[in-house]
Enzyme design. Structure first.
Site, PDB file in Angstrom:
ATOM      1  N   ASN A 171      -9.800   0.546   1.370  1.00 36.88           N
ATOM      2  CA  ASN A 171      -8.640   0.528   2.284  1.00 36.88           C
ATOM      3  C   ASN A 171      -9.092   0.969   3.664  1.00 36.88           C
ATOM      4  O   ASN A 171      -9.779   1.996   3.804  1.00 36.88           O
ATOM      5  CB  ASN A 171      -7.559   1.479   1.771  1.00 36.88           C
ATOM      6  N   GLY A 198      -8.982   5.691   2.917  1.00 41.00           N
ATOM      7  CA  GLY A 198      -9.624   6.447   3.992  1.00 41.00           C
ATOM      8  C   GLY A 198     -11.005   5.905   4.306  1.00 41.00           C
ATOM      9  O   GLY A 198     -11.970   6.658   4.442  1.00 41.00           O
ATOM     10  N   GLY A 199     -11.108   4.580   4.434  1.00 42.47           N
ATOM     11  CA  GLY A 199     -12.416   3.957   4.693  1.00 42.47           C
ATOM     12  C   GLY A 199     -12.973   4.265   6.072  1.00 42.47           C
ATOM     13  O   GLY A 199     -14.201   4.313   6.263  1.00 42.47           O
ATOM     14  N   THR A 200     -12.107   4.522   7.035  1.00 40.36           N
ATOM     15  CA  THR A 200     -12.569   4.748   8.418  1.00 40.36           C
ATOM     16  C   THR A 200     -13.481   5.973   8.493  1.00 40.36           C
ATOM     17  O   THR A 200     -13.166   7.016   7.911  1.00 40.36           O
ATOM     18  CB  THR A 200     -11.354   4.960   9.348  1.00 40.36           C
ATOM     19  N   ASP A 217       2.193   5.203  -5.374  1.00 39.28           N
ATOM     20  CA  ASP A 217       1.512   6.446  -5.020  1.00 39.28           C
ATOM     21  C   ASP A 217       2.353   7.636  -5.472  1.00 39.28           C
ATOM     22  O   ASP A 217       3.254   8.080  -4.771  1.00 39.28           O
ATOM     23  CB  ASP A 217       1.260   6.491  -3.510  1.00 39.28           C
ATOM     24  N   HIS A 244      -7.608  10.030   4.888  1.00 41.93           N
ATOM     25  CA  HIS A 244      -7.045   8.993   5.743  1.00 41.93           C
ATOM     26  C   HIS A 244      -7.197   9.421   7.199  1.00 41.93           C
ATOM     27  O   HIS A 244      -7.044  10.595   7.524  1.00 41.93           O
ATOM     28  CB  HIS A 244      -5.551   8.817   5.469  1.00 41.93           C
ATOM     29  N   THR A 272      -7.495   2.840  10.292  1.00 42.37           N
ATOM     30  CA  THR A 272      -7.577   3.587  11.560  1.00 42.37           C
ATOM     31  C   THR A 272      -8.564   2.954  12.544  1.00 42.37           C
ATOM     32  O   THR A 272      -8.268   2.843  13.742  1.00 42.37           O
ATOM     33  CB  THR A 272      -7.959   5.057  11.285  1.00 42.37           C
ATOM     34  N   ASP A 287       0.847  -1.194   0.000  1.00 43.14           N
ATOM     35  CA  ASP A 287       0.000   0.000   0.000  1.00 43.14           C
ATOM     36  C   ASP A 287       0.891   1.255   0.000  1.00 43.14           C
ATOM     37  O   ASP A 287       1.865   1.325   0.752  1.00 43.14           O
ATOM     38  CB  ASP A 287      -0.872  -0.054   1.272  1.00 43.14           C
TER      39      ASP A 287
HETATM   40  P1  13P Z   1      -8.126   4.809   7.117  1.00 49.08           P
HETATM   41  O1  13P Z   1      -6.989   4.710   8.072  1.00 49.08           O
HETATM   42  O2  13P Z   1      -8.786   6.163   7.144  1.00 49.08           O
HETATM   43  O3  13P Z   1      -9.113   3.701   7.305  1.00 49.08           O
HETATM   44  O4  13P Z   1      -7.517   4.670   5.652  1.00 49.08           O
HETATM   45  C1  13P Z   1      -6.703   3.572   5.361  1.00 49.08           C
HETATM   46  C2  13P Z   1      -6.103   3.704   4.010  1.00 49.08           C
HETATM   47  O5  13P Z   1      -6.610   4.367   3.147  1.00 49.08           O
HETATM   48  C3  13P Z   1      -4.838   2.982   3.754  1.00 49.08           C
HETATM   49  O6  13P Z   1      -4.332   3.181   2.478  1.00 49.08           O
END
Ligand code: 13P
Length: 392
Positions: free
Chosen positions: A231, A210-212, A104, A181, A234, A82
């Site tokens: 992804n 940034g799924g969190t 990236d 993120h 967090t 990642d």
């Molecule tokens: P979060 O930490 O916001 O869930 O995002 C994780 C991420 O996008 C890792 O690439």
């Protein structure tokens, strides 16, 4: 269970309208919790290792455990690098066992992003490994409060997305449509209209970083609009942190094992919630039926030398070990002498490739050509060379 081709895995999710979780792991508790969740849900899963986390663990040390656990799992697993920062990161990730890599270059202008990504794509595709690129910029830092790292969110432009995918050759595209993120205050506003247009124009699996912190309904709309990989980190780290604080609260004298007791379970619970929410539950068998297994190859050469002494043979091996081991797609180089004096061949190379396609790209790689023509072939005319695939 084999590690499966990540391209096939995400094509299945994209076609069938669900998303595979790419859960970033930073310890063995994460590895165990994530895999237990996937097995409990009979779901495909991506074990994700973020380069920004390499300050917390040694990538080289953890990867054998990740790979062994993935191969032992009863569900299809892919292993992903990642936020790889460079070409070298991608080569190293593939060498250590990643079968998907993200490059990236999203902070660079469009042309530079395309050029850096294309370079990784060409190398990785030669190794049978798919690539994720990012266009636009998702701000924030995984595991921290998003507002501490405001950055400048740059949305993915619809017109640019098509050109980017065509020119870079990426298999999956990470898009920026309003997520960040890390930990968010309140619910972010997501631009679903933009996402829908990108999806219609591209028809490849889209990725959300940034799924969190997103709501159930936001996840549903993301998946409806082509997101096939989410992804997530967090919230897993926060569940682990809460568990440790609770343990410390119950017994202020407890040692390490007391503090981390229950952490894997807490990570498992949150991972299971996500897998169910994103529609991956019960999909393992379909993915296994439609996704190719990652087929590693052993490139084996038996040889005898002529006209050089023992020291020169050792030097031949050392030079080869150093240069061949750096070729993309080469995972391990073993070189050795026969134990018995009367063996038909006195020496060997056993070189592990990440995929069958490396047979060709290795043969033509300038470092291999140089070594073979300058050092090896002139003194090792008596040899046989065979590529083997695993019978497992
Ligand atoms: P979060 O930490 O916001 O869930 O995002 C994780 C991420 O996008 C890792 O690439």
């Amino acid at each position: 269970m084999p590690v499966v081709n990540m391209h096939d895995m995400l094509q299945h999710a994209h076609r069938e309208g669900y998303a595979v979780g790419a859960f970033d792991l930073v310890s063995l508790d994460f590895l165990q919790g994530i895999l237990a969740a996937a097995e409990n849900c009979r779901a495909p899963v991506i074990l994700s290792l973020a380069e920004s986390h390499f300050e917390y663990f040694d990538f080289t040390t953890i990867m054998p455990a990740v790979e062994a656990a993935a191969k032992r799992a009863s569900v299809p697993v892919a292993i992903h690098l990642d936020h790889g920062a460079s070409f070298e990161s991608a080569v190293q990730g593939i060498r250590l066992g990643c079968n998907g890599v993200m490059v990236d270059a999203s902070t660079h202008p469009f042309e530079a992003n395309v050029a850096r990504t294309r370079e990784v794509v060409d190398m990785a595709h030669n190794c049978g490994i798919p690539v994720e690129g990012e266009l636009g910029y998702v701000a924030g830092v995984e595991g921290e409060d998003a507002e501490r790292h405001p950055g400048e969110v740059r949305y993915t432009e619809v017109a640019e997305a098509k050109a980017y995918v065509e020119q870079s050759g990426v298999d999956f595209l990470a898009v920026s449509i309003g997520t960040v993120h890390g930990r968010m205050k309140g619910e972010p506003k997501l631009d679903f209209a933009r996402l829908g247009e990108i999806n219609q124009g591209l028809c490849i699996p889209l990725v959300i970083h940034g799924g969190t912190g997103l709501s159930d309904d936001q996840f549903r709309q993301l998946i409806e609009n082509g997101v096939a990989k989410i992804n997530y980190y967090t919230a897993l780290a926060d569940a682990a942190g809460q568990c440790i604080r609770d343990n410390a609260g119950k017994d202020s004298n407890c040692g390490y094992t007391g503090l981390v007791s229950g952490v894997a379970q807490a990570i498992q619970n949150e991972t299971e919630r996500c897998i169910k929410l994103w529609g991956g539950e019960g999909r393992a068998d379909e993915v296994l039926a439609s996704a190719a297994a990652q087929r590693e190859i052993e490139h084996v050469i038996f040889y005898n030398t002529k006209g050089i002494d023992k020291d020169k043979v050792e030097e031949l091996m050392r030079i080869g070990h150093d240069s061949l081991g750096k070729i993309p797609g080469v995972r391990r180089v073993f070189t050795g002498h026969a134990l018995t004096q009367d063996a038909r061949f006195k020496h060997c190379w056993v070189i592990k490739f990440s995929d069958e396609s490396v047979v060709e790209s290795y043969k033509n790689h300038p470092d291999h050509v140089a070594y073979a023509d300058t050092h090896f072939r002139p003194v090792a005319g008596d040899r046989i060379s065979i590529d083997f695939e695993s019978a497992d």
